[in-house]
Design a protein around this motif. Structure first.
Motif, mmCIF file in Angstrom:
data_model
loop_
_atom_site.group_PDB
_atom_site.id
_atom_site.type_symbol
_atom_site.label_atom_id
_atom_site.label_comp_id
_atom_site.label_asym_id
_atom_site.label_seq_id
_atom_site.Cartn_x
_atom_site.Cartn_y
_atom_site.Cartn_z
ATOM 1 N N SER A 299 -14.729 -12.716 5.715
ATOM 2 C CA SER A 299 -14.258 -11.869 4.752
ATOM 3 C C SER A 299 -15.702 -10.919 4.408
ATOM 4 O O SER A 299 -16.481 -11.411 4.478
ATOM 5 N N ARG B 164 -13.474 -8.589 -1.274
ATOM 6 C CA ARG B 164 -12.197 -9.115 -1.618
ATOM 7 C C ARG B 164 -11.934 -10.129 -2.831
ATOM 8 O O ARG B 164 -10.959 -10.038 -3.519
ATOM 9 N N TYR C 248 -9.978 -7.165 -8.126
ATOM 10 C CA TYR C 248 -8.921 -7.079 -7.220
ATOM 11 C C TYR C 248 -7.937 -8.113 -7.045
ATOM 12 O O TYR C 248 -6.719 -8.224 -6.911
ATOM 13 N N GLU D 77 -10.402 -4.655 3.213
ATOM 14 C CA GLU D 77 -10.286 -5.988 2.492
ATOM 15 C C GLU D 77 -9.465 -6.223 1.428
ATOM 16 O O GLU D 77 -8.366 -6.498 1.536
ATOM 17 N N PRO D 78 -9.967 -5.338 0.553
ATOM 18 C CA PRO D 78 -9.080 -5.461 -0.817
ATOM 19 C C PRO D 78 -7.651 -4.657 -0.629
ATOM 20 O O PRO D 78 -6.733 -5.146 -0.893
ATOM 21 N N SER E 147 -5.321 -6.961 1.125
ATOM 22 C CA SER E 147 -5.151 -8.121 0.152
ATOM 23 C C SER E 147 -3.977 -7.786 -1.009
ATOM 24 O O SER E 147 -3.167 -8.476 -1.472
ATOM 25 N N VAL F 257 -8.465 -16.893 3.337
ATOM 26 C CA VAL F 257 -8.130 -15.534 4.091
ATOM 27 C C VAL F 257 -7.485 -15.818 5.466
ATOM 28 O O VAL F 257 -7.990 -16.467 6.102
ATOM 29 N N GLU G 121 -4.822 -11.385 8.920
ATOM 30 C CA GLU G 121 -5.218 -10.635 7.948
ATOM 31 C C GLU G 121 -6.566 -10.000 8.528
ATOM 32 O O GLU G 121 -6.736 -8.690 8.455
#
Length: 278
Positions: A128, A132, A137, A165-166, A169, A249, A253
């Motif tokens: 990750s 994140r 976030y 990544e954000p 998520s 994670v 994803e």
């Protein structure tokens, strides 16, 4: 005390320079980076031997030796993901919890192979971007998001991960297609998700902060700019992963994010044209 082994392309790089102290402090001294291997010496920095001497880490001659002597493994090489498959081959067959630093893989096919190898050998694995884990976030409302617009510094190849990544998520991984909408100096991509939802990322240049806007179905706009110490939050998550063997994670994803980066590069060769995602 649990021993962590570093496996890197070369050891004198920013992540390797900072992780040992952060891990020791965040774990209350219950974990330490004890062993390391570097494939080569840094071209404009410390040799692997000098790096180990500075950080009080034992330099080992092979990846196999690091795997054998460590309880947990970190495959680094954050700016050279093309090295990850070779560096991670033995760790992913070890059954020991293994973290592979961002960017996880250079392309979707490699990402799938890495997770398949880990699954075959029952090796806990995750990767990750630290972004994140920013509190801003993590605590953001996810229900009803329609559009996310993100800005951040750095080059697309090695810094887009911190914006994607954000987005993953917040919005999930069901992006359908991608388009390049930027320029050579200011890269930008547009992702279209199910139900007409959209996300954009842009790299305006040096000095640009990480910041994103979130628009929901009611038309409300929220601005999220990380002010929390997301690296420390990430390190805590990493320690919990080592202790439990459970990643926060999902592999799906990570594979999706790597796919977006790969297809973003492809889209840059065909600006303003949709490219379907697998």
């Amino acid at each position: 005390m649990k021993k962590i082994g570093f496996i890197d392309y070369y050891l004198d790089e920013w992540h390797a320079n900072n992780y040992p102290t952060w891990i020791r402090d965040a774990s209350g001294g219950s974990m330490e980076v004890a062993y390391a291997y570097g494939m080569k010496d840094a071209e404009n920095g410390l040799s692997n031997a000098a790096w180990c001497e500075r950080h009080g880490v034992t330099l080992l001659p092979t990846i196999e030796a690091v795997v054998e002597q460590s309880d947990y493994l970190i495959v680094l090489s954050p700016d050279h993901p093309e090295q990850h498959e070779a560096l991670a081959e033995l760790p992913l067959a070890s059954g020991k919890p293994t973290y592979v630093d961002k960017t996880f893989a250079p392309d979707r096919a490699t990402a799938l192979r890495l997770f398949e190898r880990a699954a075959q050998h029952r090796t806990p694995l995750y990767s990750s971007s630290a972004l994140r884990f920013a509190t801003e976030y993590v605590e953001a409302e996810r229900e009803g998001i329609r559009v996310v617009s993100s800005w951040g510094p750095g080059a697309f190849d090695n810094y887009s991960i911190h914006q994607l990544e954000p987005i993953a998520s917040l919005m999930g991984t069901d992006a359908k297609r991608i388009m390049f909408i930027g320029t050579e100096t200011v890269p930008a991509i547009l992702l279209e998700f199910s139900g007409g939802r959209q996300a954009t990322i842009q790299h305006p240049g040096p000095g640009c902060p990480f910041i994103l806007s979130v628009n929901d179905a009611s038309g409300k706009c929220s601005i999220l700019q990380p002010q929390s110490n997301f690296f420390q939050l990430f390190i805590r998550d990493l320690i919990a992963f080592f202790e439990s063997g459970r990643a926060t994670v999902r592999a799906e994803e990570t594979v999706a994010i790597i796919t977006w980066i790969e297809y973003g590069r492809m889209a840059a060769q065909r600006p303003y044209q949709w490219i379907e995602l697998p």
